[in-house]
Design an enzyme around this catalytic site. Structure first.
Site, mmCIF file in Angstrom:
data_model
loop_
_atom_site.group_PDB
_atom_site.id
_atom_site.type_symbol
_atom_site.label_atom_id
_atom_site.label_comp_id
_atom_site.label_asym_id
_atom_site.label_seq_id
_atom_site.Cartn_x
_atom_site.Cartn_y
_atom_site.Cartn_z
ATOM 1 N N LYS A 135 10.653 29.297 -10.063
ATOM 2 C CA LYS A 135 9.835 30.700 -9.550
ATOM 3 C C LYS A 135 8.599 30.305 -9.151
ATOM 4 C CE LYS A 135 8.182 33.563 -12.963
ATOM 5 N NZ LYS A 135 6.776 33.376 -12.708
ATOM 6 N N ASN A 136 7.919 29.467 -10.313
ATOM 7 C CA ASN A 136 6.477 29.260 -9.906
ATOM 8 C C ASN A 136 6.098 28.335 -8.934
ATOM 9 O OD1 ASN A 136 6.154 31.073 -12.144
ATOM 10 N ND2 ASN A 136 5.525 29.641 -13.900
ATOM 11 N N CYS A 146 -3.076 42.087 -18.488
ATOM 12 C CA CYS A 146 -1.633 41.380 -18.723
ATOM 13 C C CYS A 146 -1.581 41.285 -20.264
ATOM 14 C CB CYS A 146 -2.077 40.028 -18.107
ATOM 15 S SG CYS A 146 -0.568 38.807 -18.276
ATOM 16 N N ASP A 172 4.794 28.276 -21.344
ATOM 17 C CA ASP A 172 5.697 29.080 -21.223
ATOM 18 C C ASP A 172 7.160 28.672 -21.809
ATOM 19 O OD1 ASP A 172 4.478 30.389 -19.183
ATOM 20 O OD2 ASP A 172 5.127 29.366 -17.292
ATOM 21 N N ARG A 224 12.300 39.272 -14.068
ATOM 22 C CA ARG A 224 11.068 38.702 -13.253
ATOM 23 C C ARG A 224 11.230 37.233 -13.041
ATOM 24 N NH1 ARG A 224 6.116 38.726 -15.887
ATOM 25 N NH2 ARG A 224 5.614 37.274 -14.089
ATOM 26 N N ARG A 232 -6.710 36.879 -18.295
ATOM 27 C CA ARG A 232 -6.243 36.048 -17.038
ATOM 28 C C ARG A 232 -7.135 36.628 -15.883
ATOM 29 N NH1 ARG A 232 0.279 35.860 -16.836
ATOM 30 N NH2 ARG A 232 -0.344 34.067 -15.572
HETATM 31 C C1 UD1 Z 1 0.732 29.845 -14.235
HETATM 32 C C2 UD1 Z 1 2.252 30.222 -14.304
HETATM 33 C C3 UD1 Z 1 2.525 30.796 -15.709
HETATM 34 C C4 UD1 Z 1 2.026 29.678 -16.728
HETATM 35 C C5 UD1 Z 1 0.366 29.493 -16.484
HETATM 36 C C6 UD1 Z 1 0.106 28.414 -17.632
HETATM 37 C C7 UD1 Z 1 2.740 30.912 -11.884
HETATM 38 C C8 UD1 Z 1 3.107 31.829 -11.109
HETATM 39 N N1 UD1 Z 1 2.413 31.227 -13.138
HETATM 40 O O1 UD1 Z 1 0.067 30.883 -14.417
HETATM 41 O O2 UD1 Z 1 3.748 30.925 -15.860
HETATM 42 O O3 UD1 Z 1 2.095 30.382 -18.133
HETATM 43 O O4 UD1 Z 1 0.452 28.951 -15.042
HETATM 44 O O5 UD1 Z 1 0.835 27.275 -17.396
HETATM 45 O O6 UD1 Z 1 2.787 29.562 -11.609
HETATM 46 N N2 UD1 Z 1 -7.900 31.249 -16.205
HETATM 47 C C9 UD1 Z 1 -9.294 31.896 -16.284
HETATM 48 N N3 UD1 Z 1 -9.905 32.284 -15.029
HETATM 49 C C10 UD1 Z 1 -9.138 31.765 -14.105
HETATM 50 C C11 UD1 Z 1 -7.815 31.386 -14.237
HETATM 51 C C12 UD1 Z 1 -7.333 31.151 -15.093
HETATM 52 O O7 UD1 Z 1 -9.895 32.023 -17.228
HETATM 53 O O8 UD1 Z 1 -9.628 32.134 -12.789
HETATM 54 C C13 UD1 Z 1 -7.471 31.179 -17.634
HETATM 55 C C14 UD1 Z 1 -6.338 32.162 -18.098
HETATM 56 O O9 UD1 Z 1 -6.742 33.307 -18.393
HETATM 57 C C15 UD1 Z 1 -5.282 31.366 -18.944
HETATM 58 C C16 UD1 Z 1 -5.582 29.848 -18.444
HETATM 59 O O10 UD1 Z 1 -6.924 30.049 -17.651
HETATM 60 O O11 UD1 Z 1 -6.072 31.604 -20.146
HETATM 61 C C17 UD1 Z 1 -4.452 29.323 -17.683
HETATM 62 O O12 UD1 Z 1 -4.023 30.142 -16.703
HETATM 63 P P1 UD1 Z 1 -3.851 29.353 -15.075
HETATM 64 O O13 UD1 Z 1 -3.302 28.176 -15.288
HETATM 65 O O14 UD1 Z 1 -4.215 30.033 -13.778
HETATM 66 O O15 UD1 Z 1 -2.114 30.346 -15.127
HETATM 67 P P2 UD1 Z 1 -1.580 31.252 -13.861
HETATM 68 O O16 UD1 Z 1 -1.677 30.309 -12.834
HETATM 69 O O17 UD1 Z 1 -2.046 32.500 -13.973
#
Ligand code: UD1
Length: 426
Positions: A22-23, A118, A308, A400, A123
């Site tokens: 999915k990701n 969320c 995850d 999902r 996030r």
């Molecule tokens: C992706 C995965 C999700 C997984 C996560 C971490 C997808 C669709 N989802 O989510 O399943 O749990 O990686 O492996 O691929 N953060 C910030 N600012 C930002 C972006 C992120 O502070 O602009 C923080 C987030 O709040 C979180 C951490 O960074 O605490 C990791 O987030 P991130 O790696 O961005 O996760 P996703 O890409 O949303």
């Protein structure tokens, strides 16, 4: 809103084939925005999140055909003509924000709704937005929308991520693919899904080096082309079935698994007493005969232990011999499953970002509720291990990210019944 009736299972036996990731599929679908033409994607899982991304792309003007049986998706971006992703769509799936980079770099502007709250944490998208600004985009936030624009083209530069965010790395990598000159992403996420996306982009004509490493180098090109591409198997689904064996016991064959995508998860499973035999490159047999032992885990960006997989390990270790500690360092609020596991008889307490799991002899059935995708998966596993008949509400979270979870478990000798209803689950 469906619910599951989950019956106690004594041990798993049979074969399961892992679906496409999915990701990986979500950003790969978004990458189709980068070029006009007809894309043929393969191994796209039939999941709610995939249908949401399909809707987002269709809203932007793409024509999409998807066959849930063959897992093939045709995306025709010839008539793509909008640059706004509205709140109605983005609020249902945060990952839709990954259309921002492709829209901005291809059309010079993008308007994407902020996703909102969320269950597992705040996030925010600040890391994504700072990355675009480093490439000379103008960003402003107004009325709940991110408005991004550029003069003519994005200008390549050095982007240092505060945290190796998966989504930010993907968004910036796609934006930089059509930027002018060279971009370096430092402290980039290294997840297998980043490598999969980079492989797809390179097939489209991008010049991306070192995806999967800490520093990714991207030389911008003028144009990209539509391609055929097959996405990798879902490592989290594979990990979930492995954890199910650890918790419930038995012996199962898992097909379409890439073990190298789950290094620490596999190491931890071996450590606590799950046996894993490699049959061929992408097929393994997992079994567990004796009681599993306790262990300590800290979630980290890849190649560390995946956040995850944290909830599923909480469920499994709730019946291990001894006390396990699991620290969650990636998301600030990802322990919603703990109170539900305790309703099933687990003995888990939380101290700041650490779950203290005192192994109990067995779990027993109760009525429980899924709060997010992986929490839901963990509760399915716990329900199968629990004595009696467990009722799990809000299974839409599970839909999902897990393709036909009840059918896959039924092929392993377990019994999960889906009950369709509109009235019971508020
Ligand atoms: C992706 C995965 C999700 C997984 C996560 C971490 C997808 C669709 N989802 O989510 O399943 O749990 O990686 O492996 O691929 N953060 C910030 N600012 C930002 C972006 C992120 O502070 O602009 C923080 C987030 O709040 C979180 C951490 O960074 O605490 C990791 O987030 P991130 O790696 O961005 O996760 P996703 O890409 O949303």
């Amino acid at each position: 809103m469906d619910k599951f009736k989950i019956f106690h299972c004594n041990g798993l036996k049979g074969e399961v084939a892992i679906s496409g990731s999915k990701n990986s599929a979500l950003p790969i679908m978004a990458a189709a925005i980068l070029s006009s033409g007809k894309f043929e994607l393969d191994n796209i899982p039939s999941l709610r999140d995939i249908y949401t991304m399909k809707k987002v792309l269709e809203y932007l003007g793409a024509k999409i055909e998807y066959c849930a049986e063959t897992k093939k998706m045709l995306i025709d971006t010839t008539c793509l003509n909008k640059t706004t992703a509205p709140y109605e769509l983005v609020k249902t799936m945060r990952a839709s924000a990954v259309v921002l980079g492709p829209l901005l770099t291809r059309f010079g502007k993008a308007r994407v709704s902020l996703p909102g709250g969320c269950a597992i944490g705040a996030r925010p998208l600040n890391i994504h937005l700072k990355g675009f600004e480093d490439l000379k985009a103008k960003i402003n936030i107004e009325s709940g929308y991110i408005n991004a624009s550029i003069k003519k083209k994005l200008i390549g530069g050095t982007v240092i991520l505060d945290f190796p965010s998966v989504g930010a790395t993907e968004n910036i990598m796609m934006a930089a693919a059509l930027a002018e000159g060279k971009t370096e992403i430092i402290n980039a996420a290294r997840e297998p899904e980043i490598v999969d996306l980079a492989n797809m982009l390179n097939k489209m004509g991008a010049r991306i080096k070192n995806a999967g490493e800490n520093k990714i180098e991207i030389i911008g090109v003028k144009k990209l082309k539509a391609v055929k591409y097959k996405v990798i198997p879902d490592r989290i689904e594979a990990g979930t079935f492995l954890t199910a064996v650890g918790l419930i016991g038995g012996r199962i064959k898992i097909k379409n698994i890439i073990m190298e995508h789950l290094p620490v998860v596999i190491e931890k499973l071996l450590e606590i007493g799950v046996k894993i035999e490699r049959v061929s490159k992408n097929i393994i047999i997992a079994s567990r005969a004796k009681k599993i032992k306790a262990t300590n885990i800290k979630t980290l960006p890849f190649p560390g232990f995946a956040t995850d997989m944290q909830a599923q390990f909480c469920a499994m270790l709730s019946v291990a011999e001894g006390v396990s500690l699991i620290s969650e360092t990636v998301f600030e609020n990802r322990f919603m499953h703990i109170s539900e596991l305790n309703r099933l008889g687990a003995n888990i307490s939380i101290d700041h970002n650490t779950a203290i799991i005192k192994g109990v002899k067995e779990l027993s059935a109760a009525q429980i509720m899924a709060s997010d995708l992986r929490a839901g998966a963990a509760l399915v596993l716990a329900g199968l291990a629990a004595r009696g008949e467990t009722e799990l509400l809000r299974v839409y979270h599970i839909d999902r990210g897990y393709e036909n979870i009840e059918l896959k478990f039924s092929k392993l000798g377990a019994h999960i019944e889906r009950i369709k209803s509109k009235s019971f689950d508020i």
